[in-house]
Scaffold this motif. Structure first.
Motif, PDB file in Angstrom:
ATOM      1  N   HIS A  82      86.908 -16.076   5.685  1.00  0.00           N
ATOM      2  CA  HIS A  82      86.004 -15.072   5.433  1.00  0.00           C
ATOM      3  C   HIS A  82      84.724 -15.386   6.598  1.00  0.00           C
ATOM      4  O   HIS A  82      84.738 -16.371   7.292  1.00  0.00           O
ATOM      5  CB  HIS A  82      85.260 -15.540   4.171  1.00  0.00           C
ATOM      6  N   ALA A  83      83.736 -14.394   6.480  1.00  0.00           N
ATOM      7  CA  ALA A  83      82.482 -14.304   7.171  1.00  0.00           C
ATOM      8  C   ALA A  83      82.682 -14.887   8.580  1.00  0.00           C
ATOM      9  O   ALA A  83      83.199 -14.485   9.378  1.00  0.00           O
ATOM     10  CB  ALA A  83      81.520 -15.339   6.254  1.00  0.00           C
ATOM     11  N   ARG A  84      82.214 -16.103   8.789  1.00  0.00           N
ATOM     12  CA  ARG A  84      81.940 -16.544  10.037  1.00  0.00           C
ATOM     13  C   ARG A  84      83.337 -17.230  10.788  1.00  0.00           C
ATOM     14  O   ARG A  84      83.744 -16.449  11.837  1.00  0.00           O
ATOM     15  CB  ARG A  84      81.031 -17.984  10.410  1.00  0.00           C
ATOM     16  N   ALA A  92      85.118 -14.002  11.773  1.00  0.00           N
ATOM     17  CA  ALA A  92      84.722 -13.327  13.120  1.00  0.00           C
ATOM     18  C   ALA A  92      84.995 -14.110  14.292  1.00  0.00           C
ATOM     19  O   ALA A  92      85.424 -13.693  15.215  1.00  0.00           O
ATOM     20  CB  ALA A  92      83.191 -13.301  12.849  1.00  0.00           C
ATOM     21  N   VAL A 110      88.972 -13.511  14.659  1.00  0.00           N
ATOM     22  CA  VAL A 110      89.335 -12.204  15.386  1.00  0.00           C
ATOM     23  C   VAL A 110      88.811 -11.895  16.697  1.00  0.00           C
ATOM     24  O   VAL A 110      89.349 -11.446  17.581  1.00  0.00           O
ATOM     25  CB  VAL A 110      88.249 -11.085  14.329  1.00  0.00           C
ATOM     26  N   ALA A 111      87.499 -12.648  17.090  1.00  0.00           N
ATOM     27  CA  ALA A 111      87.151 -12.717  18.417  1.00  0.00           C
ATOM     28  C   ALA A 111      88.077 -13.304  19.464  1.00  0.00           C
ATOM     29  O   ALA A 111      88.262 -12.826  20.536  1.00  0.00           O
ATOM     30  CB  ALA A 111      85.719 -13.193  18.504  1.00  0.00           C
ATOM     31  N   PRO A 165      96.747  -6.456  12.059  1.00  0.00           N
ATOM     32  CA  PRO A 165      96.337  -6.800  13.561  1.00  0.00           C
ATOM     33  C   PRO A 165      95.403  -8.180  13.568  1.00  0.00           C
ATOM     34  O   PRO A 165      94.329  -7.803  12.588  1.00  0.00           O
ATOM     35  CB  PRO A 165      95.969  -5.732  13.966  1.00  0.00           C
ATOM     36  N   ARG A 183      93.213  -8.848  15.722  1.00  0.00           N
ATOM     37  CA  ARG A 183      92.024  -8.369  16.195  1.00  0.00           C
ATOM     38  C   ARG A 183      91.155  -7.219  15.347  1.00  0.00           C
ATOM     39  O   ARG A 183      90.270  -6.739  15.828  1.00  0.00           O
ATOM     40  CB  ARG A 183      92.305  -7.822  17.607  1.00  0.00           C
ATOM     41  N   SER A 184      91.692  -7.112  14.002  1.00  0.00           N
ATOM     42  CA  SER A 184      90.852  -6.398  13.258  1.00  0.00           C
ATOM     43  C   SER A 184      90.245  -6.859  12.165  1.00  0.00           C
ATOM     44  O   SER A 184      90.770  -7.451  11.185  1.00  0.00           O
ATOM     45  CB  SER A 184      91.833  -5.238  12.486  1.00  0.00           C
ATOM     46  N   LEU A 185      88.844  -7.048  12.360  1.00  0.00           N
ATOM     47  CA  LEU A 185      88.012  -7.673  11.448  1.00  0.00           C
ATOM     48  C   LEU A 185      88.327  -7.483   9.970  1.00  0.00           C
ATOM     49  O   LEU A 185      88.359  -8.154   8.946  1.00  0.00           O
ATOM     50  CB  LEU A 185      86.572  -7.920  11.805  1.00  0.00           C
ATOM     51  N   LEU A 186      88.059  -6.050   9.717  1.00  0.00           N
ATOM     52  CA  LEU A 186      88.152  -5.533   8.379  1.00  0.00           C
ATOM     53  C   LEU A 186      89.512  -5.972   7.762  1.00  0.00           C
ATOM     54  O   LEU A 186      89.632  -6.078   6.729  1.00  0.00           O
ATOM     55  CB  LEU A 186      88.178  -4.064   8.544  1.00  0.00           C
ATOM     56  N   LEU A 211      89.805  -9.841   7.108  1.00  0.00           N
ATOM     57  CA  LEU A 211      89.088 -10.129   5.900  1.00  0.00           C
ATOM     58  C   LEU A 211      89.673  -9.801   4.498  1.00  0.00           C
ATOM     59  O   LEU A 211      89.577 -10.391   3.530  1.00  0.00           O
ATOM     60  CB  LEU A 211      87.720  -9.444   5.872  1.00  0.00           C
ATOM     61  N   ASP A 218      83.852 -23.397   9.258  1.00  0.00           N
ATOM     62  CA  ASP A 218      82.506 -23.410   8.797  1.00  0.00           C
ATOM     63  C   ASP A 218      81.594 -24.539   9.360  1.00  0.00           C
ATOM     64  O   ASP A 218      80.427 -24.198   9.477  1.00  0.00           O
ATOM     65  CB  ASP A 218      82.705 -23.735   7.319  1.00  0.00           C
ATOM     66  N   ASP A 277      81.881 -25.827  12.151  1.00  0.00           N
ATOM     67  CA  ASP A 277      82.239 -26.012  13.788  1.00  0.00           C
ATOM     68  C   ASP A 277      80.837 -25.474  14.454  1.00  0.00           C
ATOM     69  O   ASP A 277      80.339 -24.291  14.388  1.00  0.00           O
ATOM     70  CB  ASP A 277      83.308 -25.087  14.193  1.00  0.00           C
ATOM     71  N   ASP A 306      78.907 -19.076  20.601  1.00  0.00           N
ATOM     72  CA  ASP A 306      77.728 -18.137  20.356  1.00  0.00           C
ATOM     73  C   ASP A 306      76.666 -19.107  19.367  1.00  0.00           C
ATOM     74  O   ASP A 306      75.692 -18.764  18.907  1.00  0.00           O
ATOM     75  CB  ASP A 306      77.951 -17.064  19.495  1.00  0.00           C
ATOM     76  N   MET A 331      81.157  -6.296  14.666  1.00  0.00           N
ATOM     77  CA  MET A 331      82.845  -6.264  14.900  1.00  0.00           C
ATOM     78  C   MET A 331      83.282  -5.258  13.979  1.00  0.00           C
ATOM     79  O   MET A 331      84.277  -4.714  14.544  1.00  0.00           O
ATOM     80  CB  MET A 331      83.216  -7.579  14.374  1.00  0.00           C
ATOM     81  N   ASP A 365      85.744  -2.276  15.134  1.00  0.00           N
ATOM     82  CA  ASP A 365      87.300  -2.506  14.825  1.00  0.00           C
ATOM     83  C   ASP A 365      88.274  -1.746  15.252  1.00  0.00           C
ATOM     84  O   ASP A 365      88.016  -0.395  15.101  1.00  0.00           O
ATOM     85  CB  ASP A 365      87.235  -2.675  13.315  1.00  0.00           C
ATOM     86  N   PRO A 366      89.373  -2.206  15.770  1.00  0.00           N
ATOM     87  CA  PRO A 366      90.169  -0.913  16.448  1.00  0.00           C
ATOM     88  C   PRO A 366      90.958  -0.222  15.443  1.00  0.00           C
ATOM     89  O   PRO A 366      91.398   0.950  15.707  1.00  0.00           O
ATOM     90  CB  PRO A 366      91.243  -1.967  17.418  1.00  0.00           C
ATOM     91  N   HIS A 418      88.982   0.943   3.526  1.00  0.00           N
ATOM     92  CA  HIS A 418      88.636  -0.437   3.640  1.00  0.00           C
ATOM     93  C   HIS A 418      87.728  -0.905   2.223  1.00  0.00           C
ATOM     94  O   HIS A 418      87.874  -1.932   1.872  1.00  0.00           O
ATOM     95  CB  HIS A 418      87.927  -0.690   4.916  1.00  0.00           C
ATOM     96  N   PHE A 423      88.434  -3.981  -0.168  1.00  0.00           N
ATOM     97  CA  PHE A 423      87.400  -4.798  -0.411  1.00  0.00           C
ATOM     98  C   PHE A 423      87.155  -5.074  -1.870  1.00  0.00           C
ATOM     99  O   PHE A 423      87.241  -6.173  -2.480  1.00  0.00           O
ATOM    100  CB  PHE A 423      86.271  -4.668   0.139  1.00  0.00           C
ATOM    101  N   TYR A 477      84.034 -12.413  -3.183  1.00  0.00           N
ATOM    102  CA  TYR A 477      83.294 -12.204  -1.969  1.00  0.00           C
ATOM    103  C   TYR A 477      83.361 -10.866  -1.211  1.00  0.00           C
ATOM    104  O   TYR A 477      82.462 -10.467  -0.825  1.00  0.00           O
ATOM    105  CB  TYR A 477      83.677 -13.531  -0.669  1.00  0.00           C
ATOM    106  N   LEU A 478      84.663 -10.526  -1.268  1.00  0.00           N
ATOM    107  CA  LEU A 478      84.636  -9.167  -0.187  1.00  0.00           C
ATOM    108  C   LEU A 478      84.295  -8.080  -1.217  1.00  0.00           C
ATOM    109  O   LEU A 478      83.575  -7.057  -0.566  1.00  0.00           O
ATOM    110  CB  LEU A 478      86.328  -8.931  -0.377  1.00  0.00           C
TER     111      LEU A 478
END
Lengths: 96, 541
Positions: A15-17, A20, A23-24, A44, A46-49, A52, A87, A89, A94, B76, B80-81, B108, B112, B118-119
């Motif tokens: 989740h959250a951080r 992210a 995904v980065a 994928p 690389r997709s945060l949505l 999550l 969490d 870390d 960044d 992000m 998102d791609p 999305h 969620f 949380y989501l």
């Protein structure tokens, strides 16, 4: 196709951080990587949505999958990241 | 040459800086015919990129890691791609860019919400992204409180409590609204935060972002397009004013030593300022909000005792639960009322659930016994002597010897003398008393002039209450926004009001205004105000 199964190490789950950061890192790989949980189809990395929406909690097992000449290196890097407690870390790029 | 706008000054002080407008969320996207799909794809992608870049820039300017993380995660998401692929696919299928963004994010949002926990809470973030991207597609500024990355004067049509929750007092120099009135949320928030504010300022939303303005929260003047020297001069004089106010101390009194207690209005122990002479209005609603059952006795005793402990030996006037109208509670305010402001609210709720009031009075009495504050209680929305008598008896049964009635309804003001035969004091809530006397909704900006506390009809009702208090030898205070207005405070004292209760931050300004007038000055101002044809502009020398 190379795969890695790994247990989510982040205390708050993917989740959250932690999500992210993961995904980065996935977006920085030269091959596309997918991630799935035991009950959801691969998405994928690389997709945060999408990541999550997996809702992977602390201790959940996830499977990474990739194809291509650098797939193994990419999967190793991402699996190591996922296993860490992101969490707590503080050495993330960044921060600091 | 600077252009001068005039509104109503509702929170004293001046400020100078660049103006930024709060933009409303964009209208819901309507399907439109797309003539050039390639250009439409470009428009959608550009909007996503703009929003991502804006969010990233804001994240870099935020010191708190948690807040920065949220902004970075939002950036992000905008990049998102999967999202951009879905948006492009929607456009290729014939949707306009705003509609495509709305539809792609809706997928999305569903995911969620289905995940819950949380989501589900993050759905707000998705909606915010949608509003931002749709606004960018339409060439509108980003919705919400602006965040230019440096201090600014916030201009808005009006501010709702939800908007003001996100205000950063380090960044916002002053508030200017086109709508609102002296008793609007904007005014109340500004006084509580010590921010200069002007409401009912026509054309304020026409000021371009980034233009330097000065705001005078006393006179209501907003100068647009001022030069750098003016900005500096305004800041210097404001700093001087604040330093001067910070040195005022001690109990409130007129220039010739007539004492006027200056109390604070508080919602919890957090609002208590150690310098306060006392508390004239302890709002107890906070404990009851967002619950399905009333709080238990122990929880209430602890919350009240926390406030009383912070004010040993000082007076604390507790207002019993004031729900209904704009503050509905599920366990009390059952059903939809066609006109809640005129419905079952305040003390009237005891007609339905007397047990809730008895429980509260018992808890207040217990907390009073456990601590050293001088605890008084008062009921909101009293209309008749019978109601006041019932309340006073309930207080005494609970072990609370000093009971009062709030005067918020003209019926109560007209019967002040009789009320004081059954209660020990009166406290005039000028916000509601204005609303009910003038039949003018507190939130209705178009009627702001009717809600001006200088209106003679309001002052006459206050005058009657104060005279009844003087005859009975009992205190009559004011705890509405009028008490915090340094123009009006001397008038209220001249009318015979014995205490003024306000946001703690407003106390120094009012203390200074009183100290500048003798009691005879105050009486003269009061007589002039009562005879004025309308809400005459009153100035404090």
């Amino acid at each position: 196709m190379p795969t890695r199964s790994v247990t989510v190490g982040a205390t708050s789950g993917l989740h959250a951080r932690p999500a992210a950061l993961f995904v980065a890192a996935a977006a920085a790989q030269s091959v596309p990587v997918t991630i799935r949980t035991s009950d959801k189809p691969p998405v994928p990395a690389r997709s945060l949505l999408s990541v999550l929406a997996l809702g992977a909690k602390h201790g959940a097992e996830v499977t990474l999958e990739a194809d291509g000449p650098t797939a193994d290196a990419a999967l190793d890097a991402l699996a190591t990241l996922l296993a860490r407690d992101l969490d707590s870390d503080d050495e993330s790029p960044d921060h600091g | 040459m600077a252009e001068l706008l005039r509104g109503i000054g509702v929170s004293p002080g001046s400020a100078a800086g660049p103006a930024y407008r709060m933009s409303p969320p964009p209208p819901p996207p309507e399907p439109a015919v797309v003539v050039d799909p390639d250009a439409e794809v470009e428009r959608a992608v550009a909007a996503l990129n703009t929003v991502a870049a804006d969010l990233t820039r804001r994240a870099e300017g935020v010191a708190a890691r948690a807040a920065a993380d949220v902004l970075r995660a939002q950036a992000m998401m905008a990049q998102d791609p999967e999202l951009s692929a879905a948006v492009v696919a929607e456009v290729r299928a014939g949707a306009s860019a705003p509609v495509a963004v709305d539809r792609a994010l809706a997928v999305h949002r569903e995911a969620f919400l289905a995940a819950g926990g949380y989501l589900a809470e993050r759905v707000t973030d998705l909606n915010d992204i949608r509003d931002r991207v749709v606004a960018a597609c339409l060439g509108l500024p980003p919705p919400g409180i602006p965040d230019p990355g440096h201090p600014f004067v916030l201009i808005a049509r009006d501010l709702a409590p939800a908007d003001t929750a996100g205000l950063d007092p380090e960044q916002v120099l002053a508030l200017v609204t086109e709508d609102g009135g002296p008793t609007s949320h904007t005014a109340i928030l500004a006084r509580a935060a010590g921010l200069p504010a002007v409401v009912r300022c026509p054309s304020a939303m026409a000021v371009a972002d980034g233009v330097e303005v000065t705001v005078d929260g006393s006179t209501g003047q907003v100068a647009v397009g001022v030069n750098h020297d003016t900005v500096i001069a305004t800041r210097v004089s404001e700093q001087r004013r604040r330093r001067r106010l910070a040195t005022t101390r001690g109990p409130g009194q007129t220039a010739d030593g007539h004492p006027v207690a200056l109390y604070g209005n508080i919602g919890s122990a957090e609002d208590v300022d150690g310098e306060l002479e006392g508390v004239g209005l302890f709002r107890t609603e906070l404990l009851y909000l967002h619950r399905t059952d009333p709080p238990g006795r122990d929880e209430q005793v602890a919350a009240y005792a926390e406030v009383f402990t912070a004010l040993p030996g000082r007076r604390v006037i507790v207002r019993t639960l004031d729900a209904g109208a704009d503050k509905p509670l599920p366990f009390l305010t059952a059903g939809v009322e066609p006109n809640p402001a005129l419905g079952v609210r305040g003390l009237r709720l005891a007609r339905r659930r007397a047990d809730v009031l008895h429980l509260q009075l018992g808890a207040i009495a217990q907390a009073a016994r456990d601590t050293a504050a001088e605890v008084w209680v008062m009921a909101p929305m009293v209309a008749t002597v019978a109601e006041a008598a019932w309340f006073a008896a309930a207080c005494r049964d609970a072990g609370l010897p000093t009971a009062g009635a709030m005067v918020e309804v003209p019926a109560a003001a007209l019967r002040a003398r009789s009320l004081l035969s059954v209660v020990d004091f009166l406290s005039i809530g000028t916000n509601d008393l204005s609303q009910y006397t003038f039949a003018a909704d507190r939130q209705c900006g178009d009627l702001a002039d009717l809600l001006d506390p200088a209106q003679p009809a309001l002052l006459e009702l206050i005058s009657g209450c104060a005279a009844a208090g003087a005859a009975a030898g009992k205190p009559v205070g004011v705890c509405g926004e009028a008490a915090a207005d340094p123009r009006i405070a001397p008038v209220l004292v001249g009318l015979g009001v014995t205490s003024l209760s306000m946001a703690p931050r407003a106390v120094p300004e009012v203390r200074e205004a009183l100290a500048a007038h003798t009691l005879a000055d105050c009486r003269r101002l009061a007589a002039e105000a009562l005879w004025a044809a309308g809400a005459a502009p009153l100035t404090v020398p």
